[in-house]
Design an enzyme around this catalytic site. Structure first.
Site, mmCIF file in Angstrom:
data_model
loop_
_atom_site.group_PDB
_atom_site.id
_atom_site.type_symbol
_atom_site.label_atom_id
_atom_site.label_comp_id
_atom_site.label_asym_id
_atom_site.label_seq_id
_atom_site.Cartn_x
_atom_site.Cartn_y
_atom_site.Cartn_z
ATOM 1 C CE1 TYR A 119 -2.243 3.250 2.690
ATOM 2 C CE2 TYR A 119 -3.616 2.633 0.831
ATOM 3 C CZ TYR A 119 -3.316 3.501 1.861
ATOM 4 O OH TYR A 119 -4.100 4.630 2.061
ATOM 5 C CG ASP A 174 5.947 3.848 0.230
ATOM 6 O OD1 ASP A 174 4.742 3.580 0.045
ATOM 7 O OD2 ASP A 174 6.337 4.607 1.142
ATOM 8 C CE LYS A 202 2.959 4.876 7.939
ATOM 9 N NZ LYS A 202 1.603 4.862 8.517
#
Ligand code: KE4
Length: 431
Positions: free
Chosen positions: A143, A238, A266
């Site tokens: 994802y 990613d 994050k």
């Protein structure tokens, strides 16, 4: 007996779709009532009924130094007093760019954005602009946020282009996206043999965390680097989840592979809305205002978010930070593994740095999305709720990784294991 979480959930649903501002929070995979968090400190969160939980979600990764770290809160408060956002460049953005470039050697230039979705969407547009090509490769189970061309499921055949896996995404928007199985060298070779000079980029989670934790094989990662090099495609790591989580210098330092672009999020915001994409200067030079690839954002590089990120990046560089974090995470997963064997519960556990996975009903660790489809979701659901009732908060889905923070000291790990011992004993009796 209704409790405040239940009351709030019913109330929230009147105003917010599903009562949540991000789907996974609604407990759809596990059922029951999501806990509305009132406060957090260190390794713990408190819900609106004042119940305390040892927290292994950690805001899905950002809370790596522990919730409400006093130095982070102080840095945020100090900067906020001078204004929240200016829509103009600030010195703090230079400082955090320097820190990211220092910590992620493959990054020569970096652009700040406000979410991981923005980072990956922009990195893909940049790769397409740099190469002049349209096709992108992603992997099943990975994802990368919710931009249209990434909300895609594998096509019917191995080398057929993706079809949308979300409402509202026109088929045209995913027809340039090829979805391959993770860890499948044959499929990767075939894709480049068939489409090599048309491929703009490959985007990969260098340790998958969105189909639960799934490790790539070393030769899968090396093959990806070799093929993108050979065909002039951009390799995008990613690292929104793995960056500064699996190691100080990210997954790329573990694989010893240099990607062309890296997306981050994050941890670099420490819980505030901050993400980034960066990489080779010659590619980044294509981004506006230098180049013709447009990208922008009102709150990009927001000074308050940058303050939280800078302090977090400072704290994670303290001596022994990752040795301790990795050791505690290993103690936890090895302890879980031993307890599962003690009680005869089919549960496996794995970890990389401060990130872990737990898998029910598998005989060996998963290699790809297909393996993860065989997990025992019902057993996970029962385990999840029993742990929540015992005061341990895990990700509310069998397809999510978990996260440990520096605040999870030996005592918290031992307490978690003691509570797990009781939970697995009860599960074993009811099985
Ligand atoms: P955000 O847009 O949610 O900031 O980042 C998207 C993203 C991009 N890349 C990776 C590897 C990610 O893990 C994420 C977001 N991760 C999820 C957790 N599985 C965020 C939690 C949520 O969606 O609420």
């Amino acid at each position: 007996m209704t409790n405040r979480n239940e009351t709030l959930f019913e109330q929230a649903k009147q105003y917010v779709p599903g009562g949540v501002n991000s789907p996974v929070r609604a407990f759809g995979s596990v059922g029951g009532v999501p806990r509305f968090i009132r406060s957090a400190k260190g390794a713990c969160v408190w819900d609106e009924d004042d119940r305390c939980y040892i927290d292994y979600i950690g805001s899905w990764g950002p809370a790596i130094v522990g919730h409400a770290h006093p130095e982070v809160v102080k840095a945020v408060a100090k900067v906020a007093e001078s204004g929240l956002s200016f829509g103009a460049p600030t010195a703090g953005e230079i400082e955090i760019a320097q820190e990211i470039i220092k910590l992620v050697p493959s990054v020569e230039q970096v652009r700040l954005v406000s979410s991981g979705t923005e980072a990956t969407m922009s990195a893909i547009r940049l790769a397409r602009g740099f190469t002049g090509r349209d096709l992108i490769i992603k992997f099943e189970g990975c994802y990368h946020g919710h931009s249209d061309s990434l909300l895609v499921k594998a096509g019917s055949g191995m080398l057929t282009f993706g079809t949308p896996n979300s409402g509202g995404v026109p088929a045209d928007f995913t027809k340039h996206t090829l979805v391959l199985p993770y860890n499948d060298n044959y499929a990767l070779n075939e894709a480049f043999r068939e489409y090599g000079n048309k491929i703009a980029c490959v985007i990969v989670e260098p340790f998958a965390g969105n189909m639960n934790l799934v490790r790539p094989t070393a030769d899968f990662m090396q093959l990806m680097r070799n093929l993108t090099q050979e065909y002039g495609a951009v390799l995008i790591f990613d690292e929104v989840m793995t960056g500064f989580r699996v190691a100080l210098n990210g997954a790329q330092s573990i694989h010893n592979i240099t990607p062309d672009l890296t997306t981050m999020g994050k941890v670099i915001g420490g819980g505030m809305p901050l993400a980034a994409f960066g990489g080779r200067a010659e590619i980044m030079a294509k981004i506006s205002p230098l180049g013709d690839v447009y990208q922008a954002g009102t709150l990009s590089g927001n000074p308050v978010a940058v303050a939280a990120g800078l302090k977090t990046l400072e704290l994670i560089q303290k001596d022994g930070f990752y040795e301790n974090l990795s050791q505690r995470t290993l103690d936890l997963t090895q302890g879980w593994q031993a307890l599962a064997e003690k009680h005869g519960i089919p549960m496996l556990a794995d970890c990389v740095g401060g990130m872990f996975g737990i898998y029910f009903g598998l005989e060996k660790l998963p290699q790809n999305y297909g393996d993860m489809q065989k997990v025992d979701n019902d057993l996970f659901k029962r385990f999840f709720h029993a742990m929540l009732d015992a005061g341990v908060s895990l990700a509310p889905s069998p397809f999510e990784a978990g996260f440990v923070s520096a605040a999870h000291d030996d005592e918290y790990i031992q307490t978690t294991l003691e509570r797990t011992d009781r939970v697995l004993a009860e599960l074993a009796m009811s099985n």
